[in-house]
Structures are given as structure tokens and as C-alpha cells.
Design a protein around this motif. Structure first.
Motif, mmCIF file in Angstrom:
data_model
loop_
_atom_site.group_PDB
_atom_site.id
_atom_site.type_symbol
_atom_site.label_atom_id
_atom_site.label_comp_id
_atom_site.label_asym_id
_atom_site.label_seq_id
_atom_site.Cartn_x
_atom_site.Cartn_y
_atom_site.Cartn_z
ATOM 1 N N ASN A 71 0.821 -1.213 0.000
ATOM 2 C CA ASN A 71 0.000 0.000 0.000
ATOM 3 C C ASN A 71 0.856 1.265 0.000
ATOM 4 O O ASN A 71 0.510 2.239 -0.659
ATOM 5 N N THR A 72 1.985 1.245 0.703
ATOM 6 C CA THR A 72 2.895 2.393 0.682
ATOM 7 C C THR A 72 3.466 2.585 -0.722
ATOM 8 O O THR A 72 3.513 3.713 -1.230
ATOM 9 N N GLY A 73 3.870 1.492 -1.361
ATOM 10 C CA GLY A 73 4.387 1.585 -2.733
ATOM 11 C C GLY A 73 3.346 2.118 -3.698
ATOM 12 O O GLY A 73 3.634 2.976 -4.539
ATOM 13 N N ARG A 74 2.113 1.656 -3.563
ATOM 14 C CA ARG A 74 1.034 2.128 -4.440
ATOM 15 C C ARG A 74 0.739 3.603 -4.199
ATOM 16 O O ARG A 74 0.539 4.363 -5.146
ATOM 17 N N ALA A 75 0.691 3.997 -2.935
ATOM 18 C CA ALA A 75 0.419 5.400 -2.615
ATOM 19 C C ALA A 75 1.526 6.304 -3.153
ATOM 20 O O ALA A 75 1.252 7.370 -3.722
ATOM 21 N N ASN A 76 2.773 5.895 -2.988
ATOM 22 C CA ASN A 76 3.896 6.683 -3.497
ATOM 23 C C ASN A 76 3.881 6.751 -5.023
ATOM 24 O O ASN A 76 4.146 7.812 -5.608
ATOM 25 N N HIS A 77 3.586 5.639 -5.656
ATOM 26 C CA HIS A 77 3.496 5.583 -7.117
ATOM 27 C C HIS A 77 2.413 6.545 -7.608
ATOM 28 O O HIS A 77 2.628 7.319 -8.548
ATOM 29 N N TYR A 78 1.266 6.498 -6.960
ATOM 30 C CA TYR A 78 0.150 7.368 -7.347
ATOM 31 C C TYR A 78 0.541 8.831 -7.175
ATOM 32 O O TYR A 78 0.300 9.662 -8.053
ATOM 33 N N TRP A 79 1.150 9.155 -6.054
ATOM 34 C CA TRP A 79 1.571 10.537 -5.789
ATOM 35 C C TRP A 79 2.595 10.999 -6.821
ATOM 36 O O TRP A 79 2.508 12.116 -7.338
ATOM 37 N N HIS A 80 3.544 10.138 -7.119
ATOM 38 C CA HIS A 80 4.612 10.490 -8.061
ATOM 39 C C HIS A 80 4.057 10.869 -9.431
ATOM 40 O O HIS A 80 4.521 11.819 -10.054
ATOM 41 N N TYR A 81 3.057 10.121 -9.912
ATOM 42 C CA TYR A 81 2.552 10.361 -11.258
ATOM 43 C C TYR A 81 1.328 11.262 -11.333
ATOM 44 O O TYR A 81 0.992 11.732 -12.419
ATOM 45 N N THR A 82 0.675 11.510 -10.224
ATOM 46 C CA THR A 82 -0.546 12.322 -10.267
ATOM 47 C C THR A 82 -0.477 13.567 -9.396
ATOM 48 O O THR A 82 -1.245 14.497 -9.613
ATOM 49 N N GLY A 83 0.406 13.559 -8.400
ATOM 50 C CA GLY A 83 0.443 14.656 -7.435
ATOM 51 C C GLY A 83 -0.762 14.622 -6.492
ATOM 52 O O GLY A 83 -1.054 15.598 -5.813
ATOM 53 N N LYS A 84 -1.449 13.510 -6.461
ATOM 54 C CA LYS A 84 -2.662 13.364 -5.651
ATOM 55 C C LYS A 84 -2.512 12.175 -4.704
ATOM 56 O O LYS A 84 -1.676 11.311 -4.895
ATOM 57 N N GLN A 85 -3.379 12.168 -3.699
ATOM 58 C CA GLN A 85 -3.417 11.047 -2.756
ATOM 59 C C GLN A 85 -4.179 9.888 -3.391
ATOM 60 O O GLN A 85 -5.281 10.084 -3.905
#
Length: 191
Positions: A144-158
Motif C-alpha cells: 500500500n505504501t508503494g502504491r500510494a507513493n506511485h500514485y503521488w509520483h505520477y498524479t500529485g494526488k493522494q
């Protein structure tokens, strides 16, 4: 969220609608197109550690990213193209891989976020992988941490921001079958 039943739910929804379901196939197609192993793509597509995320945020090599993309960026771009192509080809179910973000402007897409409490997720992961509850909890946190970081990196969103989804389901309350029913009703109301 990892362990909440999203894969099983997505596959069941696709089966009931008679649509193709894409999850692991996106990894396979990306690996084939890029000449990487499927293991490499799987390990690098949604697995940005917090340390790597901060490294990406603070790194400034002076070279535009478009001229020297990281392997993670190249995977993201390729998967984005694949997801858009799959959605363009006809009705389907796409599980994860920032599909909600990549297809955010498509009015024919139902964006669903599946979540659960930790106890539900631990039970799902221990059953699936035959590991201890302690190891399951660690795996859930890491993924879940990896997914959240991945999402933030590419979208700038939570990743968990409900504004990125049309429907949020907590499988603690619905179970897998109840979640499938809710999604099918929402999909029917879209038509």
C-alpha cells in the motif's frame, strides 16, 4: 487497497458483464513492448519506496525528463498507452495501474476504489499466500505504501482521495459478492 479483494471483485464484475478483465496482462504487454522481463515490470511499476520517492522529488540532474526518463517513468508511459488502447477498444475492466487517473476524462469510465480494514486484508492475504498474520500485515503495509507513493509520483494526488473515484466500497461491510453487486448496479445506471 492491497488485500481488500479488488482483483477478485474486478474479475467477477468482468465475468458477469462479459467484458475482458486486464490486470496482470498489462504487465505482460508492457514487458513485451519494452523488452523487459515481466518480473522487472511487476517489481518496478507500482513499487516506489518512500526513500525513492523523495529521491525523485529532490533530484535535479538538469536534463529534461523527456530526454532521459527513468525506467519507472518509461513503464508508466507504456502502461498508460496500453490502458488507453484497451479502453478505446471496447468495454473492459481494468484493475489498478492508475487506470482511474489515466482515464479520468473519459465519461464512459466507472472509477471504483476498493478498500477494507486491516483485519479483512490480513485474512485475505494469509489465506491467499499461506503466511502468518504478522507477515501479511507487513506485506500489506509495504504494498500500500508503494502504491500510494506511485500514485503521488505520477498524479500529485493522494491515492485514497475519494474525489478520484465514482464509487468507493469498503469490503468489510459488503464482502466480495456485495461489492460486485454494487458495481454492477452502478455500471447499469451509467448506461
Amino acid at each position: 487497497m492491497y488485500g481488500s479483494g479488488g482483483n477478485a471483485i474486478g474479475e467477477a464484475v468482468a465475468h458477469k458483464l462479459g467484458y475482458p478483465c486486464y490486470s496482470r496482462q498489462i504487465i505482460d504487454q508492457t514487458a513485451l513492448q519494452m523488452g523487459y522481463s515481466t518480473e522487472f515490470v511487476a517489481e518496478n511499476e507500482q513499487n516506489i519506496s518512500t526513500a525513492r520517492l523523495w529521491e525523485l522529488i529532490f533530484a535535479d540532474s538538469g536534463i529534461p525528463a523527456s530526454l532521459n526518463p527513468s525506467k519507472e517513468d518509461a513503464i508508466y508511459v507504456n502502461q498508460s498507452r496500453t490502458i488507453r488502447g484497451l479502453a478505446h477498444n471496447g468495454p473492459c475492466v481494468i484493475i489498478g495501474r492508475l487506470g482511474n487517473w489515466i482515464l479520468r476524462d473519459d465519461p464512459h469510465v466507472l472509477r471504483v476504489f476498493i478498500r477494507s480494514g486491516l483485519d479483512f486484508a490480513i485474512h485475505q492475504v494469509t489465506e491467499r499466500f499461506h503466511i502468518s498474520p504478522e507477515d501479511a500485515a507487513k506485506k500489506i503495509e509495504r504494498v500500500n505504501t508503494g502504491r500510494a507513493n506511485h500514485y503521488w509520483h505520477y498524479t500529485g494526488k493522494q491515492w485514497t482521495d475519494i474525489n478520484g473515484y465514482d464509487l468507493v466500497i469498503n469490503t468489510d461491510y459488503t464482502g466480495i459478492d456485495g461489492a460486485v453487486d454494487l458495481i454492477l448496479r452502478a455500471a447499469k445506471n451509467m448506461k
